[in-house]
Write an enzyme that holds these catalytic residues in place. Structure first.
Site: not given
Ligand code: PXG
Length: 293
Positions: A105, A151, A184
């Site tokens: 806040r 995210k 994952e």
């Molecule tokens: N799982 C996680 C935990 C992620 O952070 C994905 C799956 C794949 O999602 P998308 O929407 O991109 O297909 C992500 C995305 C890196 C890095 O440096 C990876 C992500 C974001 C930022 C950096 O490996 N991942």
């Protein structure tokens, strides 16, 4: 590099793109982000990324200062200002500057910035030969504690796992959820192909982020008449799979050929994996809004 960055309503040179040390994105990891790709003068799956960003924000009760349409225009305009037609876009919204207490806040204005640049996560060799994975001890965050579907800027859970992989000399890690099911990788979703040619990936409920690339790959597979299932999987399922690959915006589709020392299939990237890599590449030619008209 001389990039032009969008920051809170302005496009500024990167050396002027500075945020406060009181920003709660920095002090507490309090914020949300998206990693987005541009291919062939188009922003791939832009609507899906922006929707996920707003859902992440809603989940942490962060009031977005602009509309989804305005955010989309920022993404496109940041690409234009950097003459970027192919690359990687990082869109970040933090809680904004507050005081040294964690109470959100106290933060009156979210910080919004957008970087349009490039990224290469793994060397080209891994895309050809496939990479090795290990299961690490760090478990995926509990949904009731820090939901993996959000995210958020709080990536320590994934970074712990990445450090374990680094220390083991392996490029990527498999994270299990609290029940021991496969969730994952550290920044990518995981898929396997079983011995009945079914493509399987863990559901969001297993602790996976609903990846944009994951969803695109599943759509492509369904269109190709491949059986696709979202279901809980164990390490046993991975060890006995015929193919395994990871998907993510940054990594795209990358084959995995060894898991915890067990070769997957014949130890080489599989036929279906190659087919999906090719189809995704095709899709990127036509999917998403144009950057330059
Ligand atoms: N799982 C996680 C935990 C992620 O952070 C994905 C799956 C794949 O999602 P998308 O929407 O991109 O297909 C992500 C995305 C890196 C890095 O440096 C990876 C992500 C974001 C930022 C950096 O490996 N991942």
């Amino acid at each position: 590099m001389g990039l032009i960055i969008y920051l809170d309503g302005q496009y500024v040179p990167e050396e002027k793109a500075l945020v406060s040390v009181f920003d709660h994105g920095l002090l507490y990891g309090d914020g949300v982000f998206e990693g987005i790709r541009a291919y062939h003068n188009r922003v791939f799956r832009m609507d899906e990324h922006i929707l996920r960003l707003y859902k992440s924000a809603r989940s942490i009760a962060l009031q977005m200062p602009i509309t989804e349409d305005e955010m989309k225009e920022i993404v496109l305009e940041t690409c234009r200002r950097n003459d970027l037609r192919d690359g990687y876009i990082r869109l970040v919204v933090t809680r904004g500057a507050g005081d040294l207490g964690l109470d959100p806040r106290k933060c009156h204005k979210p910080t919004v910035f957008c970087i349009a640049a490039s990224i290469q996560l793994y060397p080209e060799e891994f895309y050809q030969k496939g990479l090795e994975l290990i299961t690490v001890a760090t478990r995926r965050n509990l949904p009731e504690a820090c939901n993996p579907q959000v995210k958020s800027l709080n990536y320590l859970n994934n970074i712990y796992a990445k450090i374990e992989a680094n220390l083991a000399g392996v490029p990527e890690a498999i994270m299990l959820n609290q029940q021991g099911y496969v969730a994952e990788a550290t920044g990518d979703n995981i898929f396997i192909v079983d011995d009945s040619s079914t493509l399987i990936t863990p559901p969001a409920a297993a602790g996976a982020l609903e990846g944009v690339t994951r969803n695109a790959v599943m759509e492509i597979a369904v269109k190709k008449g491949i059986k696709v299932e979202e279901r809980m999987m164990t390490r046993y399922d991975v060890y006995n799979s015929l193919e395994c690959f990871l998907t993510g915006t940054a990594a795209e589709v990358i084959p995995a050929v060894k898991v915890d020392g067990r070769p997957i299939g014949d130890g080489m990237p599989g036929r279906l994996t190659w087919e999906l890599i090719e189809s995704l590449r095709e899709l990127t030619k036509t999917d998403g809004p144009l950057i330059f008209k």
